[in-house]
Write an enzyme that holds these catalytic residues in place. Sequence first.
Site, PDB file in Angstrom:
ATOM      1  N   LYS A 106       0.824  -1.235   0.000  1.00  0.00           N
ATOM      2  CA  LYS A 106       0.000   0.000   0.000  1.00  0.00           C
ATOM      3  C   LYS A 106       0.844   1.263   0.000  1.00  0.00           C
ATOM      4  O   LYS A 106       0.475   2.258  -0.608  1.00  0.00           O
ATOM      5  CB  LYS A 106      -0.996   0.036   1.163  1.00  0.00           C
ATOM      6  CG  LYS A 106      -0.456  -0.382   2.515  1.00  0.00           C
ATOM      7  CD  LYS A 106      -0.814  -1.798   2.736  1.00  0.00           C
ATOM      8  CE  LYS A 106       0.023  -2.519   3.729  1.00  0.00           C
ATOM      9  NZ  LYS A 106      -0.694  -2.939   4.899  1.00  0.00           N
ATOM     10  N   GLU A 130      -4.979  -5.637  -5.376  1.00  0.00           N
ATOM     11  CA  GLU A 130      -6.184  -5.814  -4.542  1.00  0.00           C
ATOM     12  C   GLU A 130      -5.851  -5.911  -3.048  1.00  0.00           C
ATOM     13  O   GLU A 130      -6.561  -5.366  -2.200  1.00  0.00           O
ATOM     14  CB  GLU A 130      -6.931  -7.086  -4.996  1.00  0.00           C
ATOM     15  CG  GLU A 130      -8.171  -7.409  -4.203  1.00  0.00           C
ATOM     16  CD  GLU A 130      -9.256  -6.331  -4.294  1.00  0.00           C
ATOM     17  OE1 GLU A 130      -9.737  -6.087  -5.400  1.00  0.00           O
ATOM     18  OE2 GLU A 130      -9.588  -5.728  -3.254  1.00  0.00           O
ATOM     19  N   VAL A 133      -5.442  -2.867  -0.077  1.00  0.00           N
ATOM     20  CA  VAL A 133      -6.496  -2.225   0.730  1.00  0.00           C
ATOM     21  C   VAL A 133      -7.430  -3.294   1.292  1.00  0.00           C
ATOM     22  O   VAL A 133      -7.944  -4.132   0.541  1.00  0.00           O
ATOM     23  CB  VAL A 133      -7.321  -1.224  -0.122  1.00  0.00           C
ATOM     24  CG1 VAL A 133      -8.387  -0.544   0.741  1.00  0.00           C
ATOM     25  CG2 VAL A 133      -6.425  -0.178  -0.760  1.00  0.00           C
ATOM     26  N   GLY A 135      -6.929  -5.953   3.055  1.00  0.00           N
ATOM     27  CA  GLY A 135      -6.440  -7.346   3.113  1.00  0.00           C
ATOM     28  C   GLY A 135      -7.249  -8.284   2.243  1.00  0.00           C
ATOM     29  O   GLY A 135      -7.281  -8.140   1.017  1.00  0.00           O
ATOM     30  N   GLU A 191       2.385  -4.178  10.646  1.00  0.00           N
ATOM     31  CA  GLU A 191       3.486  -3.950   9.704  1.00  0.00           C
ATOM     32  C   GLU A 191       4.808  -4.217  10.407  1.00  0.00           C
ATOM     33  O   GLU A 191       4.863  -4.239  11.645  1.00  0.00           O
ATOM     34  CB  GLU A 191       3.466  -2.493   9.227  1.00  0.00           C
ATOM     35  CG  GLU A 191       2.231  -2.115   8.450  1.00  0.00           C
ATOM     36  CD  GLU A 191       2.022  -2.964   7.210  1.00  0.00           C
ATOM     37  OE1 GLU A 191       2.903  -2.997   6.342  1.00  0.00           O
ATOM     38  OE2 GLU A 191       0.980  -3.627   7.110  1.00  0.00           O
ATOM     39  N   ASP A 202      -0.795   3.603   7.887  1.00  0.00           N
ATOM     40  CA  ASP A 202      -1.209   2.493   7.027  1.00  0.00           C
ATOM     41  C   ASP A 202      -2.643   2.726   6.513  1.00  0.00           C
ATOM     42  O   ASP A 202      -2.921   2.538   5.322  1.00  0.00           O
ATOM     43  CB  ASP A 202      -1.115   1.185   7.833  1.00  0.00           C
ATOM     44  CG  ASP A 202      -1.612  -0.016   7.069  1.00  0.00           C
ATOM     45  OD1 ASP A 202      -0.842  -0.568   6.264  1.00  0.00           O
ATOM     46  OD2 ASP A 202      -2.784  -0.407   7.263  1.00  0.00           O
ATOM     47  N   LYS A 206      -4.088   3.379   2.579  1.00  0.00           N
ATOM     48  CA  LYS A 206      -5.202   2.643   1.968  1.00  0.00           C
ATOM     49  C   LYS A 206      -6.316   3.592   1.526  1.00  0.00           C
ATOM     50  O   LYS A 206      -6.900   3.419   0.455  1.00  0.00           O
ATOM     51  CB  LYS A 206      -5.741   1.608   2.958  1.00  0.00           C
ATOM     52  CG  LYS A 206      -4.733   0.496   3.255  1.00  0.00           C
ATOM     53  CD  LYS A 206      -5.138  -0.278   4.482  1.00  0.00           C
ATOM     54  CE  LYS A 206      -4.180  -1.431   4.748  1.00  0.00           C
ATOM     55  NZ  LYS A 206      -4.393  -2.058   6.061  1.00  0.00           N
ATOM     56  N   GLY A 303      -3.534 -10.517   7.837  1.00  0.00           N
ATOM     57  CA  GLY A 303      -3.236 -11.913   8.141  1.00  0.00           C
ATOM     58  C   GLY A 303      -2.790 -12.653   6.894  1.00  0.00           C
ATOM     59  O   GLY A 303      -3.045 -12.223   5.767  1.00  0.00           O
TER      60      GLY A 303
HETATM   61  P1  NDP Z   1       7.141  -9.560   6.370  1.00  0.00           P
HETATM   62  O1  NDP Z   1       8.020  -8.584   7.064  1.00  0.00           O
HETATM   63  O2  NDP Z   1       6.518 -10.654   7.157  1.00  0.00           O
HETATM   64  O3  NDP Z   1       7.923 -10.220   5.138  1.00  0.00           O
HETATM   65  C1  NDP Z   1       8.783  -9.497   4.302  1.00  0.00           C
HETATM   66  C2  NDP Z   1       9.553 -10.476   3.401  1.00  0.00           C
HETATM   67  O4  NDP Z   1      10.320  -9.727   2.482  1.00  0.00           O
HETATM   68  C3  NDP Z   1      10.528 -11.412   4.137  1.00  0.00           C
HETATM   69  O5  NDP Z   1      10.435 -12.704   3.605  1.00  0.00           O
HETATM   70  C4  NDP Z   1      11.905 -10.816   3.855  1.00  0.00           C
HETATM   71  O6  NDP Z   1      12.951 -11.772   3.717  1.00  0.00           O
HETATM   72  C5  NDP Z   1      11.673 -10.199   2.483  1.00  0.00           C
HETATM   73  N1  NDP Z   1      12.562  -9.062   2.266  1.00  0.00           N
HETATM   74  C6  NDP Z   1      12.685  -7.950   3.019  1.00  0.00           C
HETATM   75  N2  NDP Z   1      13.575  -7.112   2.485  1.00  0.00           N
HETATM   76  C7  NDP Z   1      14.050  -7.721   1.363  1.00  0.00           C
HETATM   77  C8  NDP Z   1      15.015  -7.394   0.380  1.00  0.00           C
HETATM   78  N3  NDP Z   1      15.684  -6.243   0.435  1.00  0.00           N
HETATM   79  N4  NDP Z   1      15.225  -8.255  -0.635  1.00  0.00           N
HETATM   80  C9  NDP Z   1      14.554  -9.427  -0.688  1.00  0.00           C
HETATM   81  N5  NDP Z   1      13.626  -9.808   0.213  1.00  0.00           N
HETATM   82  C10 NDP Z   1      13.382  -8.966   1.234  1.00  0.00           C
HETATM   83  O7  NDP Z   1       5.992  -8.669   5.673  1.00  0.00           O
HETATM   84  P2  NDP Z   1       4.475  -9.072   5.379  1.00  0.00           P
HETATM   85  O8  NDP Z   1       4.428 -10.374   4.685  1.00  0.00           O
HETATM   86  O9  NDP Z   1       3.650  -8.865   6.595  1.00  0.00           O
HETATM   87  O10 NDP Z   1       4.038  -7.897   4.384  1.00  0.00           O
HETATM   88  C11 NDP Z   1       4.462  -7.873   3.040  1.00  0.00           C
HETATM   89  C12 NDP Z   1       3.689  -6.803   2.287  1.00  0.00           C
HETATM   90  O11 NDP Z   1       2.296  -7.091   2.337  1.00  0.00           O
HETATM   91  C13 NDP Z   1       3.829  -5.385   2.851  1.00  0.00           C
HETATM   92  O12 NDP Z   1       3.775  -4.463   1.787  1.00  0.00           O
HETATM   93  C14 NDP Z   1       2.589  -5.239   3.721  1.00  0.00           C
HETATM   94  O13 NDP Z   1       2.209  -3.908   3.913  1.00  0.00           O
HETATM   95  C15 NDP Z   1       1.573  -5.971   2.855  1.00  0.00           C
HETATM   96  N6  NDP Z   1       0.396  -6.462   3.561  1.00  0.00           N
HETATM   97  C16 NDP Z   1       0.545  -7.207   4.703  1.00  0.00           C
HETATM   98  C17 NDP Z   1      -0.563  -7.719   5.334  1.00  0.00           C
HETATM   99  C18 NDP Z   1      -0.444  -8.541   6.576  1.00  0.00           C
HETATM  100  O14 NDP Z   1      -1.482  -8.927   7.121  1.00  0.00           O
HETATM  101  N7  NDP Z   1       0.753  -8.839   7.059  1.00  0.00           N
HETATM  102  C19 NDP Z   1      -1.925  -7.477   4.808  1.00  0.00           C
HETATM  103  C20 NDP Z   1      -1.969  -6.695   3.585  1.00  0.00           C
HETATM  104  C21 NDP Z   1      -0.829  -6.211   2.993  1.00  0.00           C
HETATM  105  P3  NDP Z   1      13.453 -12.722   4.929  1.00  0.00           P
HETATM  106  O15 NDP Z   1      12.332 -13.693   5.136  1.00  0.00           O
HETATM  107  O16 NDP Z   1      14.679 -13.338   4.453  1.00  0.00           O
HETATM  108  O17 NDP Z   1      13.622 -11.788   6.105  1.00  0.00           O
HETATM  109  N1  HSE Z   2      -0.870  -3.905   9.074  1.00  0.00           N
HETATM  110  C1  HSE Z   2      -2.016  -3.941   8.238  1.00  0.00           C
HETATM  111  C2  HSE Z   2      -3.266  -3.953   9.097  1.00  0.00           C
HETATM  112  C3  HSE Z   2      -1.983  -5.165   7.375  1.00  0.00           C
HETATM  113  O1  HSE Z   2      -3.155  -4.197  10.304  1.00  0.00           O
HETATM  114  O2  HSE Z   2      -4.349  -3.697   8.579  1.00  0.00           O
HETATM  115  C4  HSE Z   2      -3.070  -5.198   6.342  1.00  0.00           C
HETATM  116  O3  HSE Z   2      -2.879  -4.251   5.367  1.00  0.00           O
END
Ligand code: NDP
Ligand code: HSE
Length: 428
Positions: A106, A130, A133, A135, A191, A202, A206, A303
Amino acid sequence: MAEDIGVSLLGLGVVGSGIAEQLIAKEHTYQQQVGSKLVLNHVLVKDKDKNREIEIPQQLFVDSFDEIINDDKTSIVIEVIGGEEPAKSFIVAALNNKKHVVTANKELIAKHGPELISLAKKNNVRLLFEASVAGGTPIIAPVLRDFSANNITSIKAILNGTTNYILSRMSTENADYFEVLKDAQKLGYAESDPTNDVEGIDAAYKLAILSSLSYKSFVKDSDVYCEGITSISAKDFQIAKELGYEIKLIAFSELKDNQISARVHPTLISKNEMLANVHGVLNSVQIETDLIGNVLFHGAGAGSFPTASAVLADVIDISRNISSGFVYLDHMNIDLNSSIGDISNLSTKYYIRVSANDEPGVLSRISTILADHQISIASFIQKSSHEGIAELVIMTHEALERSVQEALNQIKNLSAVKAIENSIRVMN
Ligand code: NDP
Ligand code: HSE
């Protein structure tokens, strides 16, 4: 059967793991839906040697994006790393190399959406987001497709799962803010830097994305007035409840008289309102249009699996295009010259909690300041008095934001006033 479709994943954290697990577990289902097999080609992570709960063949892991960009078999790149860089450079390179992109990012879309959408169009590929915003709750596709014949006039929403989870537990269990935040982190809702959640940033990203798509005018994240939930205390919940309200982090935008206004802030909202009854990690988005009136979207806002669901829906949509040989280019025309209103012109009701010396004349001095600023009092309650300090709660009628802020500054400077403990807007 058409040829396999290669997918590469950037990031294997909370969201990436959910996506990889489903791609592997539902291989046959997705193949049936698409007409081609979706094959996970590469997974880019920061640390290839990290212990992971998910089992992925080790040869899929890469730690250099070059391996993905140079892989002719990868048609779709999924970005779930988060943040601006290196995510933006990876997406730009993928689009320039004619790879479709799906992202949940986002921050990136709120800040650079129009530029990236144009780049995708220029390269005849799709960029879908999608999951950025609400989730797992579908909202972008309906705005782009199902409301095409409408003018969208307002958006009223709960867009951050972490803060809604925190506020719900503070309200129902009187739970401690920091303990609940830790739980939200463990559950994968927050986050990587939860400041973005609790400060409303955040939700502002969105709201900026949804408003840009809804009003077809670029609403930048910096155009969204933003306040977080860190000042909300157990006392505020207790008083709000007594008065018939819940406290929620509400995201609101509207298009009125050719001007857009957008804001995210804690809000006292009547318990009878639907948004007051949205609890836990759930998100809710109420869209108002000229032809339909109000339409409500409600579901998991964060999630691993809910977010994977939204990402994979985009991947499947693009894969169907590839499989059928017809790539549909999205109509996301966004005017870059938008007119954005200022919060100071907002007219809203206020809840104001003040601690002051319990002595004659204090109420009258506060009332005089409010009256001088054309702020009419709806109710004035003295909650308690302890060691000579009284707690006063003022509910106002609708008043101009700039007048309320000026009045609060003057009240704060009264010698009898110890502190403005909190001031929260009340939803009309
Ligand atoms: P995490 O912090 O759990 O995961 C991030 C991943 O990216 C890790 O696997 C990490 O690697 C990898 N990473 C970080 N930096 C680099 C880099 N420089 N090069 C390569 N890989 C890298 O994040 P989330 O999964 O929670 O979130 C991911 C995205 O999704 C974000 O944009 C977030 O805002 C969005 N989002 C998240 C939601 C949620 O519920 N968590 C819901 C909706 C959107 P490694 O594993 O090796 O550390
Ligand atoms: N950190 C975000 C939230 C993840 O709590 O809504 C979903 O975008």
